[in-house]
Design a protein around this motif. Structure first.
Motif, mmCIF file in Angstrom:
data_model
loop_
_atom_site.group_PDB
_atom_site.id
_atom_site.type_symbol
_atom_site.label_atom_id
_atom_site.label_comp_id
_atom_site.label_asym_id
_atom_site.label_seq_id
_atom_site.Cartn_x
_atom_site.Cartn_y
_atom_site.Cartn_z
ATOM 1 N N LYS A 420 -78.794 -14.837 -45.202
ATOM 2 C CA LYS A 420 -79.028 -15.166 -46.611
ATOM 3 C C LYS A 420 -78.298 -14.218 -47.551
ATOM 4 O O LYS A 420 -78.068 -14.539 -48.715
ATOM 5 N N ASN A 421 -77.944 -13.038 -47.056
ATOM 6 C CA ASN A 421 -77.246 -12.048 -47.871
ATOM 7 C C ASN A 421 -75.779 -12.443 -47.971
ATOM 8 O O ASN A 421 -75.049 -12.412 -46.982
ATOM 9 N N GLU A 422 -75.339 -12.830 -49.152
ATOM 10 C CA GLU A 422 -73.978 -13.336 -49.313
ATOM 11 C C GLU A 422 -72.925 -12.293 -48.967
ATOM 12 O O GLU A 422 -71.786 -12.626 -48.654
ATOM 13 N N ASP A 423 -73.282 -11.025 -49.044
ATOM 14 C CA ASP A 423 -72.323 -9.966 -48.725
ATOM 15 C C ASP A 423 -72.250 -9.684 -47.227
ATOM 16 O O ASP A 423 -71.387 -8.931 -46.777
ATOM 17 N N SER A 424 -73.178 -10.268 -46.441
ATOM 18 C CA SER A 424 -73.243 -9.959 -45.012
ATOM 19 C C SER A 424 -72.388 -10.888 -44.157
ATOM 20 O O SER A 424 -72.154 -10.605 -42.994
ATOM 21 N N GLY A 425 -71.943 -11.999 -44.711
ATOM 22 C CA GLY A 425 -71.158 -12.919 -43.895
ATOM 23 C C GLY A 425 -72.030 -13.726 -42.951
ATOM 24 O O GLY A 425 -73.264 -13.720 -43.038
ATOM 25 N N ILE A 426 -71.393 -14.420 -42.016
ATOM 26 C CA ILE A 426 -72.114 -15.318 -41.117
ATOM 27 C C ILE A 426 -72.818 -14.525 -40.017
ATOM 28 O O ILE A 426 -72.202 -13.714 -39.331
#
Length: 581
Positions: A420-426
């Motif tokens: 869910k963290n957009e900065d964490s990637g897939i």
């Protein structure tokens, strides 16, 4: 200070619009007298784009050349020149020099080829630059350019992180290669040239070996692309001009990626035949009497070494060598997953020795996927290769995160949070193949599940997509890129060849810890391709399950770029990992 940010002008793509383009006085120097990067775009009726990316020291002169000369010789420029909707972005910056604009052009092509709505990238050259003054500014300046371009067109210029997460981006031929990869590519091309000088011989083998994450796929993608460019009719390379190249992929998920790259970059044979195929269709299509010039095999450890229903031969590599003058095979024996791909040790040793004696063995040693220090990578390799659970180094200098979880639900929660963290990637959950799964649903129409006590999640490719348009669009995407797969557990068959930002790995009951070492229990595995005996050359049957199950663990534990989250089903293994971690 006003020009330490990108300057971008948007104009219709025609001579009149260019002549009438209004440029602010303070911008004029950086647009008309400095090197610039430019993008020409045009959308079709389905709002899909064709784009051209270029760089020049004189934007007006270069545009006139495209309009008056290139449009006579090239179909792509003719189409742009006769379109009423084509537009051009001209990009300037106070810190631009020739080397930086070449680097930014290359990176822009990498991004453009990775955007879903781009169907064709017309400039297909690569211009990787070495070190130059201000090279350390390039990445920051590129991101600022991309962010500003988003203000003009968010569909054509999506968020950078969306692009970086895509399998197309990760397999792009426009990646900037490391020195090790560049040396390897130069050596391979030189060897190919030597063997294609008279085009009378066939069956020369070059092997590229390296552990998972050592950059083999990017190297092969770059090699395939460059050989294709050097084979063009206008190529200045007399040996490679007019040659044929093919990229063979044995993995369904990767095949999708390479097919789309070939389509976007127009990589076809001279008579417009596909250049990206699976090995068996290639073997069936091409004759030993009319060999092609070059065959590149990505993930060559997945080639079959015995016949099966769809392949009636005995060894796919042998069949390829009969149909090509040069075969470049990317090989990692630690990623062989099936008895049908198994090499008898003496056969493999003899093959590697012969290739090495000929000077055609290329080894990649640098770990490029796992963003961790040497001690952490050593801990992971010790777990896989030697079955040892040592104390985990306390502080990884690169911040790589390894965590153990007491329950599969806790693992699931952690991976979902990362996803869910957009900065964490897939980020996705994976598991050893210790729960039953066959294509389609079970006999009652239900998904196949990974079940542990009262917790369960569907196996890969089981979660339905309600929206038909969404389902149709997802067919092009690799498993991990599809949004619904956050609710699934992936296997080696859907994740091999790809990476994740954080990999949550469920180590199932086939992997146990007994008497101070990791052991493999084939009776607890549902992977018949790994556990059934292999018939050897002399007719005897051999149990190769320990090698196959260890390789399965290797593939799963080497997927995470920035983190590895683990849950182990076996109580003793979980306790040992808890003590070590």
């Amino acid at each position: 200070m006003s020009h330490l940010k990108p300057i971008i002008y948007d104009t219709a793509y025609n001579q009149k619009a260019l002549d009438q383009m209004q440029i602010n006085e303070e911008d004029e120097t950086y647009i008309l007298k400095y090197p610039t990067v430019y993008i020409v775009k045009d959308a079709d009726k389905q709002d899909n784009y064709s784009v051209y990316v270029g760089e020049t020291t004189d934007i007006k002169r270069r545009t006139v050349e495209h309009i008056t000369n290139d449009s006579k010789d090239r179909a792509d420029w003719w189409e742009l020149n006769h379109s009423n909707t084509a537009e051009m972005y001209v990009i300037g910056h106070e810190h631009f020099n020739k080397s930086m604009t070449l680097d930014i052009e290359n990176k822009m092509m990498q991004y453009m080829a990775s955007v879903d709505v781009v169907k064709r990238v017309n400039n297909r050259r690569t211009n990787q630059q070495n070190l130059y003054y201000s090279h350390d500014e390039m990445e920051k300046i590129f991101s600022e350019i991309w962010l500003k371009l988003r203000k003009f067109d968010k569909r054509l210029f999506p968020l950078e992180r969306t692009i970086r997460d895509s399998a197309l981006f990760k397999a792009s031929p426009f990646h900037k290669l490391t020195d090790e990869q560049l040396d390897a590519k130069d050596k391979i091309i030189a060897t190919i040239e030597i063997n294609l000088k008279n085009r009378t011989e066939k069956g020369k083998l070059i092997i590229v070996e390296g552990d998972a994450g050592s950059g083999k796929t990017v190297l092969m993608s770059s090699l395939f692309y460059e050989l294709n460019q050097l084979s063009k009719a206008e190529s200045e390379n007399p040996i490679l001009r007019g040659t044929s190249q093919f990229l063979l992929v044995n993995h369904d998920q990767q095949l999708k990626v390479y097919e789309e790259i070939a389509q976007k970059l127009d990589i076809y044979t001279s008579d417009k035949q596909k250049t990206v195929l699976k090995p068996t269709p290639f073997i069936n299509k091409y004759s030993v009497n009319e060999p092609v010039d070059v065959v590149i095999v990505d993930e060559a450890h997945l080639l079959l070494t015995q016949g099966k229903q769809s392949y009636t031969g005995k060894n796919q590599l042998d069949d390829l060598l009969k149909r090509a003058r040069v075969v470049v095979a990317v090989f990692d024996k630690k990623q062989i997953l099936s008895r049908e791909q198994y090499w008898e040790p003496i056969q493999l040793d003899n093959l590697l020795d012969e290739v090495e004696q000929q000077g055609n063995l290329v080894t990649l040693n640098k770990q490029l996927r796992i963003n961790a220090g040497a001690a952490t990578i050593g801990w992971i390799r010790g777990l896989i290769d030697r079955g040892m659970v040592k104390p985990l180094p306390k502080h990884d200098k690169k911040g790589y995160e390894i965590k153990l979880f007491d329950t599969p639900q806790a693992l699931q929660n952690a991976i979902e949070t990362k996803a869910k963290n957009e900065d964490s990637g897939i980020s996705r959950i994976l598991a050893t193949f210790d729960w039953k799964y066959v294509n389609g649903k079970d006999n009652n129409g239900h998904p196949w599940y990974v079940k542990i006590d009262d917790w369960q999640m569907p196996w890969n490719l089981q979660v339905p997509v309600d929206d038909k348009d969404q389902k149709r669009r997802n067919k092009k995407l690799a498993w991990a890129e599809q949004p619904q797969t956050i609710d699934e557990v992936g296997s080696t068959f859907t994740i091999q060849g790809f990476d994740l930002n954080y990999a949550g790995v469920i180590i199932g009951p086939s992997v146990k810890y007994r008497n101070g070492r990791i052991i493999f229990d084939k009776t607890a595995s549902e992977n018949s391709k790994a556990t059934q005996r292999r018939t050897l050359e002399d007719g005897t049957k051999e149990d190769v399950s320990e090698d196959m199950l260890r390789n399965e663990l290797n593939v799963l534990l080497s997927r995470g770029v920035n983190g590895l989250y683990i849950y182990a089903v076996d109580d003793e293994l979980r306790a040992a990992l808890k003590k070590g971690i």
